[in-house]
Write an enzyme that holds these catalytic residues in place. Structure first.
Site, PDB file in Angstrom:
ATOM      1  N   ARG A   5       2.398  -9.340  -6.419  1.00 15.47           N
ATOM      2  CA  ARG A   5       1.076  -9.214  -7.076  1.00 15.47           C
ATOM      3  C   ARG A   5       1.106  -8.140  -8.159  1.00 15.47           C
ATOM      4  NH1 ARG A   5      -2.553  -7.584  -2.568  1.00 15.47           N
ATOM      5  NH2 ARG A   5      -4.189  -7.516  -4.141  1.00 15.47           N
TER       6      ARG A   5
ATOM      7  N   HIS B 284      -8.965   3.819   5.561  1.00 18.27           N
ATOM      8  CA  HIS B 284      -8.170   3.324   4.441  1.00 18.27           C
ATOM      9  C   HIS B 284      -9.026   3.288   3.191  1.00 18.27           C
ATOM     10  CE1 HIS B 284      -4.528   1.199   3.030  1.00 18.27           C
ATOM     11  NE2 HIS B 284      -5.361   0.734   2.107  1.00 18.27           N
TER      12      HIS B 284
ATOM     13  N   ASP C  46       3.106  -8.476   3.641  1.00 17.25           N
ATOM     14  CA  ASP C  46       2.373  -7.715   2.615  1.00 17.25           C
ATOM     15  C   ASP C  46       3.330  -6.988   1.678  1.00 17.25           C
ATOM     16  OD1 ASP C  46      -0.127  -6.664   1.421  1.00 17.25           O
ATOM     17  OD2 ASP C  46       0.750  -4.761   2.018  1.00 17.25           O
TER      18      ASP C  46
ATOM     19  N   LYS D 211      -2.611  -4.799   7.418  1.00 16.14           N
ATOM     20  CA  LYS D 211      -1.920  -3.555   7.791  1.00 16.14           C
ATOM     21  C   LYS D 211      -2.722  -2.778   8.836  1.00 16.14           C
ATOM     22  CE  LYS D 211      -1.531  -2.628   3.388  1.00 16.14           C
ATOM     23  NZ  LYS D 211      -1.223  -2.430   1.985  1.00 16.14           N
TER      24      LYS D 211
ATOM     25  N   SER E 238      -4.471  -7.905   2.288  1.00 13.26           N
ATOM     26  CA  SER E 238      -3.424  -6.885   2.206  1.00 13.26           C
ATOM     27  C   SER E 238      -3.808  -5.667   3.060  1.00 13.26           C
ATOM     28  CB  SER E 238      -3.252  -6.493   0.735  1.00 13.26           C
ATOM     29  OG  SER E 238      -2.514  -5.322   0.604  1.00 13.26           O
TER      30      SER E 238
HETATM   31  N1  URA Z   1      -4.406  -1.295  -1.277  1.00 11.60           N
HETATM   32  C1  URA Z   1      -3.652  -2.176  -0.573  1.00 11.60           C
HETATM   33  O1  URA Z   1      -3.029  -1.806   0.414  1.00 11.60           O
HETATM   34  N2  URA Z   1      -3.632  -3.449  -0.980  1.00 11.60           N
HETATM   35  C2  URA Z   1      -4.313  -3.910  -2.032  1.00 11.60           C
HETATM   36  O2  URA Z   1      -4.263  -5.093  -2.328  1.00 11.60           O
HETATM   37  C3  URA Z   1      -5.095  -2.988  -2.787  1.00 11.60           C
HETATM   38  C4  URA Z   1      -5.122  -1.678  -2.385  1.00 11.60           C
END
Ligand code: URA
Length: 435
Positions: free
Chosen positions: A167, A81, A160, A186, A182
């Site tokens: 946000r 990620h 999220d 995931k 966040s």
């Molecule tokens: N990517 C995400 O999934 N969440 C964030 O808060 C910032 C980047």
């Protein structure tokens, strides 16, 4: 317990208990806590921050807000990620490399956020390609091709989805504990055995300096390890766009070229490092051996064939790999030329992302459609010597945007100087291991 009391505690920088954090996440996900109170809470977190224990609790409360996936693939799986950048097409290069080396890559990706691009938007520029795979089809494809890239399934981390959207409109994105919770909620909910995080740092990233990037990287790695995932983070440079293309089909073409062995040096370095780190996490051998595996997957063409198979299995026209004219073509283009002689000693990276967005490659408003053909291809980058009038880049769009005005704005993102003003190039800055 009331939300008023919790907001007050956080405003005064008091530490919240696990029960209080669970209560906030459950209440907001279910709709019993309204947006205005959650916004106040998020802003209090931005100013007061969260302890590492509170961040881990928030992450796990969010992960458990929906389905927790058990992949059951019968082999090691690694997810990757990125915290978000400009021109960051590494998923399209790294995932087929790793899959072709015998490690499963079940990749759930997102769309563009603000000035940063998203893998799903990029893949959707391939005609016919489906990024909304059912969970069953997703797993079937991973078993068959070694990889699949899909949007998140419906019930994965609903907390999220709601918190991120809030946000995005309340200026509470760039908080280290909120980004950590966040991303890691995931990653933990989507079930891969290993997780490699690409933490971007620099003008085009959410983390602008190395100390913050390192703090975020360590926090994410510690949270992942605390729930039994093998985690590491690679801190990589985002002070200039990665590679030469920014925009959806343009980046897919650049990724395909990289898998054909024609890559910009920075893109190659970051991609091979991430792929090698994923292979190392999967126990494929020493760091050096894993780098060799990754390089060989590119030079042998094996990774390109994996990408072809993935595109076919997701219903896309894999002919794009051999014929780029099958991508949606931009109706308008505009060349941008150097305003003076000198060395390019900087490119304002966030502004480059915003220019690409204005051309149509990103969303100016939440529901705006993406122009798959839009974006930027750079001829020149940081370190290059240019003469006044040399072509710096070409802008592409199919929309009715003010391309001349955007080109003027774009010309200002280049900074000129002497050779001695050019910063030393460092694509991979640091690796942080949790194991
Ligand atoms: N990517 C995400 O999934 N969440 C964030 O808060 C910032 C980047």
């Amino acid at each position: 317990m009331t939300m008023y009391e919790i907001i007050t505690q956080k405003k005064r920088n008091a530490e919240l208990s696990t029960d209080e954090i669970n209560w906030v996440v459950a209440g907001y996900t279910a709709g019993s806590i309204p947006d205005h109170q959650m916004s106040a809470f998020l802003m209090a977190v931005c100013f007061s921050s969260l302890s590492d224990r509170e961040t881990a609790d928030l992450t796990m409360a969010m992960a458990h807000s929906g389905e927790m996936i058990h992949l059951d693939l019968g082999g090691y799986s690694v997810d990757k990620h990125s915290t978000g950048g400009v021109g960051d097409k590494t998923t399209l290069i790294v995932s087929p490399i790793v899959a072709s080396c015998g490690v499963y890559v079940p990749k759930m990706s997102g769309r563009g956020l603000g000035h940063t691009g998203g893998t799903i938007d990029k893949l959707e520029s391939i005609p016919g390609l489906n990024t909304s795979l059912s969970f069953e089809k997703f797993i079937e494809n991973v078993r068959s091709a070694g990889l699949a890239v899909s949007c998140q399934t419906g019930d994965l981390v609903p907390a999220d989805k709601k918190i991120y959207a809030l946000r995005n409109v309340t200026a509470t994105v760039d908080s280290i504990p909120l980004i950590c919770s966040s991303i890691m909620s995931k990653k933990i909910a989507s079930g891969a055995d290993g997780i490699v995080l690409d933490v971007k740092v620099g003008d085009g990233a959410f983390m602008k300096d190395i100390a913050d990037a390192e703090k975020l990287a360590r926090l994410m790695v510690n949270v992942g390890e605390s729930v039994g995932r093998k985690c590491s983070a690679v801190i990589t440079d985002m002070s200039k766009p990665l590679g030469r293309a920014v925009g959806n089909s343009l980046e897919v073409i650049e990724a395909i070229e990289a898998l054909k062995g024609n890559s910009a040096k920075d893109l190659y370095e970051v991609s091979v490092k991430l792929a090698a780190e994923m292979l190392y996490t999967a126990g494929k051998g020493s760091a050096e051996y894993c780098r060799g595996l990754a390089e060989n997957a590119v030079s042998s063409g094996a990774a390109l064939e994996r990408l072809r198979k993935m595109i076919e299995l997701q219903g896309g026209n894999a002919g794009v790999i051999d014929d780029y004219s099958l991508f949606p073509q931009a109706k308008r283009k505009k060349e941008v030329f150097a305003a003076e002689d000198g060395h390019i000693c900087g490119i304002s990276c966030e502004k480059a992302g915003l220019v690409s967005m204005k051309l149509g490659a990103g969303r100016i408003s939440k529901d705006a459609a993406i122009d798959p053909s839009a974006g930027i291809v750079f001829d020149k980058t940081v370190g290059d010597r240019v003469k006044k009038g040399d072509r710096l880049a070409v802008l592409y769009t199919s929309s009715e945007c003010d391309i001349d005005g955007i080109a003027d704005e774009f010309a200002d993102i280049f900074h000129y100087g002497e050779k001695s003003d050019v910063p030393e190039e460092k694509n991979v800055i640091k690796i942080i291991k949790g194991y």
